[in-house]
Scaffold this motif. Structure first.
Motif, PDB file in Angstrom:
ATOM      1  N   UNK A   1      72.437  14.689   3.070  1.00 33.61           N
ATOM      2  CA  UNK A   1      73.913  14.710   3.458  1.00 33.61           C
ATOM      3  C   UNK A   1      74.404  13.780   4.252  1.00 33.61           C
ATOM      4  N   UNK A   2      73.624  12.640   4.682  1.00 31.93           N
ATOM      5  CA  UNK A   2      73.962  11.643   5.522  1.00 31.93           C
ATOM      6  C   UNK A   2      74.181  12.085   7.271  1.00 31.93           C
ATOM      7  N   UNK A   3      73.518  13.227   7.529  1.00 28.81           N
ATOM      8  CA  UNK A   3      73.528  13.778   8.746  1.00 28.81           C
ATOM      9  C   UNK A   3      72.147  13.088   9.664  1.00 28.81           C
ATOM     10  N   UNK A   4      72.312  12.750  10.861  1.00 27.47           N
ATOM     11  CA  UNK A   4      71.351  12.307  11.700  1.00 27.47           C
ATOM     12  C   UNK A   4      70.427  13.375  11.964  1.00 27.47           C
ATOM     13  N   UNK A   5      69.204  12.932  11.826  1.00 26.63           N
ATOM     14  CA  UNK A   5      68.058  13.754  12.493  1.00 26.63           C
ATOM     15  C   UNK A   5      67.167  13.149  13.529  1.00 26.63           C
ATOM     16  N   UNK A   6      67.074  13.876  14.668  1.00 24.65           N
ATOM     17  CA  UNK A   6      66.589  13.140  15.867  1.00 24.65           C
ATOM     18  C   UNK A   6      65.123  14.172  16.125  1.00 24.65           C
ATOM     19  N   UNK A   7      64.123  13.366  15.850  1.00 25.36           N
ATOM     20  CA  UNK A   7      63.056  14.243  16.579  1.00 25.36           C
ATOM     21  C   UNK A   7      62.239  13.547  17.667  1.00 25.36           C
ATOM     22  N   UNK A   8      62.325  14.297  19.065  1.00 27.71           N
ATOM     23  CA  UNK A   8      62.096  13.728  20.218  1.00 27.71           C
ATOM     24  C   UNK A   8      60.683  14.069  20.330  1.00 27.71           C
ATOM     25  N   UNK A   9      59.954  13.268  21.148  1.00 27.63           N
ATOM     26  CA  UNK A   9      58.531  13.660  21.510  1.00 27.63           C
ATOM     27  C   UNK A   9      58.323  12.963  22.885  1.00 27.63           C
ATOM     28  N   UNK A  10      57.931  14.278  23.775  1.00 25.58           N
ATOM     29  CA  UNK A  10      57.848  13.705  25.284  1.00 25.58           C
ATOM     30  C   UNK A  10      56.435  13.606  25.674  1.00 25.58           C
TER      31      UNK A  10
END
Length: 171
Positions: free
Chosen positions: A161-170
């Motif tokens: 649906x063209x929604x941003x997906x952010x996967x953070x890795x610390x």
């Protein structure tokens, strides 16, 4: 090792990225944001940090300092790398974004209104602006990072649906 042995010519079936910088310049509790001009192709009328492309002969830090000076006229006293984003926007090439937090005691900026207008915004007021879509999550995190924290890593993509997906890795 020679330049040829680096393997930079092995581009077939490889993920290629364009290196860019994104910089948040702080002065006290205020962060400098650019409201992008309505005529800009990327993020028109939205607030973002300053930055841009890294030239082929620059380190990410050199590119960030150059972009800050070109877009604002400010001299930076201190700067640190806070994160690296691998951005997949559904194109054959992606973006490798180096996110910096910088500090200055200067407040007078010199901007190019063709790019956008520069605004000092108190860090508590940032979320009330029409921000670039990942800034509500990224900017408070960057501003509040411990000075001893290592850089984070992020993979950014878009769903069906063209929604941003952010996967953070610390680390």
């Amino acid at each position: 090792m020679s330049a040829k042995e680096q393997g930079a010519d092995a581009i077939q079936n490889r993920w290629l990225t364009i290196p860019r910088t994104l910089c948040f310049v702080m002065n006290g509790d205020d962060v400098l944001l650019m409201k992008r001009a309505s005529t800009r192709r990327v993020f028109p009328n939205r607030y973002n940090g300053v930055g841009g492309h890294i030239e082929h002969d620059e380190t990410p830090e050199e590119g960030a300092k150059r972009e800050i000076f070109e877009e604002t006229g400010l001299h930076i006293e201190k700067m640190r790398l806070c994160g690296i984003h691998n951005i997949d926007a559904g194109s054959p090439t992606g973006i490798l974004l180096f996110v910096f937090l910088a500090y200055t005691s200067e407040r007078n900026t010199i901007g190019d209104e063709r790019e956008g207008t520069l605004h000092w915004v108190h860090k508590d007021m940032v979320k009330s602006l029409d921000l670039v879509e990942d800034l509500p999550q990224i900017l408070p995190y960057v501003i509040n990072m411990s000075p001893q924290a290592p850089p984070y890593f992020a993979h950014v993509s878009y769903d069906s649906q063209d929604r941003i997906q952010i996967r953070l890795s610390q680390p």
